[in-house]
Enzyme design. Structure first.
Site, short mmCIF file in Angstrom:
data_model
loop_
_atom_site.label_atom_id
_atom_site.label_comp_id
_atom_site.label_asym_id
_atom_site.label_seq_id
_atom_site.Cartn_x
_atom_site.Cartn_y
_atom_site.Cartn_z
N LYS A 198 0.73 -1.51 -0.08
CA LYS A 198 0.09 -0.15 0.22
C LYS A 198 1.34 1.72 -0.14
O LYS A 198 1.82 1.56 1.07
CB LYS A 198 -0.91 -0.10 1.08
CG LYS A 198 -1.55 1.06 0.98
CD LYS A 198 -2.88 1.26 2.76
CE LYS A 198 -3.34 2.59 2.49
NZ LYS A 198 -4.52 2.02 3.56
N LYS A 251 -2.02 -1.40 -4.02
CA LYS A 251 -2.86 0.21 -4.09
C LYS A 251 -2.22 0.66 -4.39
O LYS A 251 -1.60 1.05 -2.91
CB LYS A 251 -3.79 -0.53 -2.23
CG LYS A 251 -4.70 0.33 -2.17
CD LYS A 251 -5.39 0.42 -0.84
CE LYS A 251 -5.62 2.13 -1.00
NZ LYS A 251 -6.65 1.64 1.30
C1 PBG Z 1 -6.78 4.17 5.43
C2 PBG Z 1 -8.02 3.99 3.30
C3 PBG Z 1 -7.04 4.62 2.73
C4 PBG Z 1 -7.98 4.43 1.91
C5 PBG Z 1 -8.32 2.97 2.26
N1 PBG Z 1 -7.81 2.70 3.81
C6 PBG Z 1 -7.20 5.79 2.70
C7 PBG Z 1 -5.17 6.01 3.37
O1 PBG Z 1 -4.79 4.98 3.40
O2 PBG Z 1 -5.58 7.77 3.80
C8 PBG Z 1 -7.81 4.60 0.19
C9 PBG Z 1 -9.40 3.69 -0.60
C10 PBG Z 1 -9.85 5.09 -1.66
O3 PBG Z 1 -9.00 5.84 -2.26
O4 PBG Z 1 -10.17 4.74 -2.69
N2 PBG Z 1 -6.57 2.83 6.05
#
Ligand code: PBG
Length: 334
Positions: A198, A251
């Site tokens: 991520k 992701k």
């Molecule tokens: C945070 C989380 C995020 C997303 C999913 N879980 C945002 C972040 O890490 O700040 C993003 C998903 C998206 O942008 O569609 N736990």
């Protein structure tokens, strides 16, 4: 006149039948996990930067899941918008058994026992600091203290009936710790979908608006990965596999297709890819202006993610695409 070209690849593209013979990647509702935003209010609140998506009331959520299931989308992942009054530095609301999130899981499973409910593990919706972990006085994100809370969060979700637990926080060691916590309570059948690679991405902007969960200070670069890195994803993969992850995730998806492919070549585990809010917003915005053909670019973006090696795709387009594949005429989106 004809040249002496014996190998003509175009012969394999000459008509739809021949093209279908050797099409390598497909996309269907069976590949989707549908991310949905929930809140405690009793009306659906549209999200400005994600046209077609809303913070859903309980009734709105049930209606949306009903529509999705009608066209074969039978997996959802839930993200909660939590009242500011319930946010604390340690995010303890995340394991309140009577909180919005466990209540929603239980209600969905009571109504549709065969619905696959994927749950998010991370503190950001519950944290007064807007971080995925606990923030120390000096601004550092505390790893091990956070993992303890994440285990409680995962257990609250499992007790409510979650099928797949998906930690999105990027703390070290959380997959193994959550696996142990689940197994210790007998939840050996509950899966873990690890957010393995991520990235610290600017493509999450609309999501943070949707949940009002942007970090109050600093950024997420001490736990989320540097967009410049690919090898590091393999290191995270090795750890998540060793810690017992059932599935691994990359992701965002579209800008990281090479990372999906590297993981595909390195693991036998199922791979998920998350087409995130910013990817959705880009395609929607350009389509709304008539600059892109929405139906076609959306399909192309999803096929590309499958071609790169993803088994399953988390996408805000899930219901829309499944409806089109099923021949349902486009209506007002939820
Ligand atoms: C945070 C989380 C995020 C997303 C999913 N879980 C945002 C972040 O890490 O700040 C993003 C998903 C998206 O942008 O569609 N736990």
């Amino acid at each position: 006149m004809s040249l002496a070209i014996r190998s003509r690849p175009r012969r394999n593209r000459k008509d739809p039948v021949v093209r279908a013979f050797h099409r390598e990647s497909d996309v269907g509702p069976q590949h989707f996990i549908y991310p949905l935003f929930i809140h405690g209010g009793d009306v659906d609140v549209p999200i400005g930067s994600m046209p077609g998506c809303s913070r859903l009331s309980p009734a709105g959520l049930f209606a949306e899941v009903e529509r999705a299931r009608a066209v074969g989308v039978n997996a959802v992942v839930l993200f909660p918008a939590i009242d500011d009054a319930l946010k604390t530095p340690d995010g303890r609301e995340c394991f309140n058994p009577d909180g919005l999130y466990p209540r929603t899981i239980a209600a969905l499973k009571a109504r549709w026992p065969d619905l696959c409910v994927v749950t998010d593990v991370a503190l950001d919706p519950y944290s007064s600091d807007g971080h995925d972990g606990i923030v120390a006085a000096d601004g550092r994100i505390l790893n091990d203290e956070t993992v303890e809370v994440l285990c409680k969060q995962a257990l609250a979700q499992a007790r409510a009936g979650a099928d797949i637990i998906a930690p999105s926080d990027m703390m070290d060691g959380r997959v193994g710790a959550i696996r142990d916590a689940l197994d210790a309570e007998g939840f050996t059948g509950v899966s873990i979908l690890a957010y393995t690679a991520k990235y610290a991405s600017a493509f999450y902007g609309p999501f943070r608006e949707a949940l009002d969960s942007a970090p109050r200070g600093g950024d997420k670069k001490t736990y989320q990965m540097d967009p410049a890195n690919g090898r590091e994803a393999l290191r995270e993969l090795a750890l998540d596999e060793a810690e017992g992850a059932d599935m691994v995730m990359v992701k965002p998806a579209g800008p990281y297709l090479d990372v999906i492919r590297r993981l595909r070549d390195a693991t036998a585990l199922p791979i998920a890819a998350y087409q995130v809010s910013g990817e959705y917003a880009m395609l929607k915005a350009a389509s709304e202006r008539g600059w892109l053909d929405e139906e076609r670019v959306v399909m192309e973006s999803l096929v590309a993610i499958r071609r790169a090696g993803a088994d399953v795709i988390l996408t805000y387009f899930a219901r829309q695409v499944a409806e089109r594949l099923a021949g349902v005429r486009p209506g007002k989106s939820g």
